[in-house]
Scaffold this active site. Sequence first.
Site, PDB file in Angstrom:
ATOM      1  N   ASP A  11       0.839  -1.193   0.000  1.00  0.00           N
ATOM      2  CA  ASP A  11       0.000   0.000   0.000  1.00  0.00           C
ATOM      3  C   ASP A  11       0.877   1.247   0.000  1.00  0.00           C
ATOM      4  O   ASP A  11       1.595   1.498   0.965  1.00  0.00           O
ATOM      5  CB  ASP A  11      -0.892  -0.041   1.254  1.00  0.00           C
ATOM      6  N   ILE A  12       0.811   2.033  -1.063  1.00  0.00           N
ATOM      7  CA  ILE A  12       1.653   3.227  -1.201  1.00  0.00           C
ATOM      8  C   ILE A  12       1.397   4.241  -0.086  1.00  0.00           C
ATOM      9  O   ILE A  12       2.302   4.969   0.304  1.00  0.00           O
ATOM     10  CB  ILE A  12       1.458   3.871  -2.603  1.00  0.00           C
ATOM     11  N   GLY A  33      -9.276   4.243  -7.234  1.00  0.00           N
ATOM     12  CA  GLY A  33      -7.957   3.630  -7.219  1.00  0.00           C
ATOM     13  C   GLY A  33      -6.991   4.272  -6.253  1.00  0.00           C
ATOM     14  O   GLY A  33      -7.358   4.695  -5.150  1.00  0.00           O
ATOM     15  N   VAL A  34      -5.739   4.388  -6.688  1.00  0.00           N
ATOM     16  CA  VAL A  34      -4.682   4.933  -5.840  1.00  0.00           C
ATOM     17  C   VAL A  34      -4.965   6.395  -5.490  1.00  0.00           C
ATOM     18  O   VAL A  34      -4.669   6.851  -4.391  1.00  0.00           O
ATOM     19  CB  VAL A  34      -3.289   4.747  -6.499  1.00  0.00           C
ATOM     20  N   ASP A  35      -5.559   7.132  -6.409  1.00  0.00           N
ATOM     21  CA  ASP A  35      -5.883   8.547  -6.181  1.00  0.00           C
ATOM     22  C   ASP A  35      -6.820   8.698  -4.980  1.00  0.00           C
ATOM     23  O   ASP A  35      -6.556   9.468  -4.054  1.00  0.00           O
ATOM     24  CB  ASP A  35      -6.524   9.122  -7.459  1.00  0.00           C
ATOM     25  N   SER A 124      -1.576   4.823 -14.778  1.00  0.00           N
ATOM     26  CA  SER A 124      -2.446   4.624 -15.955  1.00  0.00           C
ATOM     27  C   SER A 124      -2.858   3.186 -16.230  1.00  0.00           C
ATOM     28  O   SER A 124      -3.525   2.921 -17.220  1.00  0.00           O
ATOM     29  CB  SER A 124      -1.823   5.225 -17.230  1.00  0.00           C
ATOM     30  N   VAL A 127      -8.045   2.190 -14.279  1.00  0.00           N
ATOM     31  CA  VAL A 127      -9.189   2.619 -15.088  1.00  0.00           C
ATOM     32  C   VAL A 127      -8.761   3.290 -16.398  1.00  0.00           C
ATOM     33  O   VAL A 127      -9.553   3.374 -17.329  1.00  0.00           O
ATOM     34  CB  VAL A 127     -10.156   3.548 -14.306  1.00  0.00           C
ATOM     35  N   TYR A 128      -7.512   3.753 -16.485  1.00  0.00           N
ATOM     36  CA  TYR A 128      -7.030   4.379 -17.729  1.00  0.00           C
ATOM     37  C   TYR A 128      -6.561   3.341 -18.753  1.00  0.00           C
ATOM     38  O   TYR A 128      -6.182   3.682 -19.862  1.00  0.00           O
ATOM     39  CB  TYR A 128      -5.931   5.396 -17.439  1.00  0.00           C
TER      40      TYR A 128
END
Length: 174
Positions: A11-12, A33-35, A124, A127-128
């Site tokens: 986990d970042i 996500g990560v954001d 990316s 979802v990108y």
Amino acid sequence: MDKRIKLQQGDITKLQVDAIVNAANSSLMGGGGVDGAIHRAGGKQILEECIKIIDRQGRCKTGNAVITTGGNLPAKYVIHTVGPVYNGGKNVLKEEEQLANCYSNSLKLAMENGIKTIAFPNISTGVYRFPKQRAAEIAVATVDNFLAENEQMKDVIFICFDDENFGIYQKLGL
């Protein structure tokens, strides 16, 4: 490959580094996500700083990067970068260049702010929809090239949340 490049799974938001990189959207307002995880873990201070950045400069363009404090995170800073949305290969050279710019612009911003340790998520590839293998190749090559010209950076960590990305980076020699 530069020995300062490291690979971890986890986990970042829990990493104790000078800066973590957020795979942000152009609004910088948090998302999935990560954001979303970084905004939730870091608290409202990160969002408040993102709002000030947007008020000052407008949306963050794809491939660019901006910096905020880490809020409640163990990391002192968050570097927000906007990765390209993969469009089925219709504009693959531009998308690859934009993805490389995410890494190089984040590293340049880190250097300008005296950051010695930084961690990157898999930009990316969620979802990108950027192909994970190609994204990892671009990420590693861009960071390796940057480090060849910059002695000040101590460690660059690629932090993979899932087994698939972790395995891809391992096969690239990390």
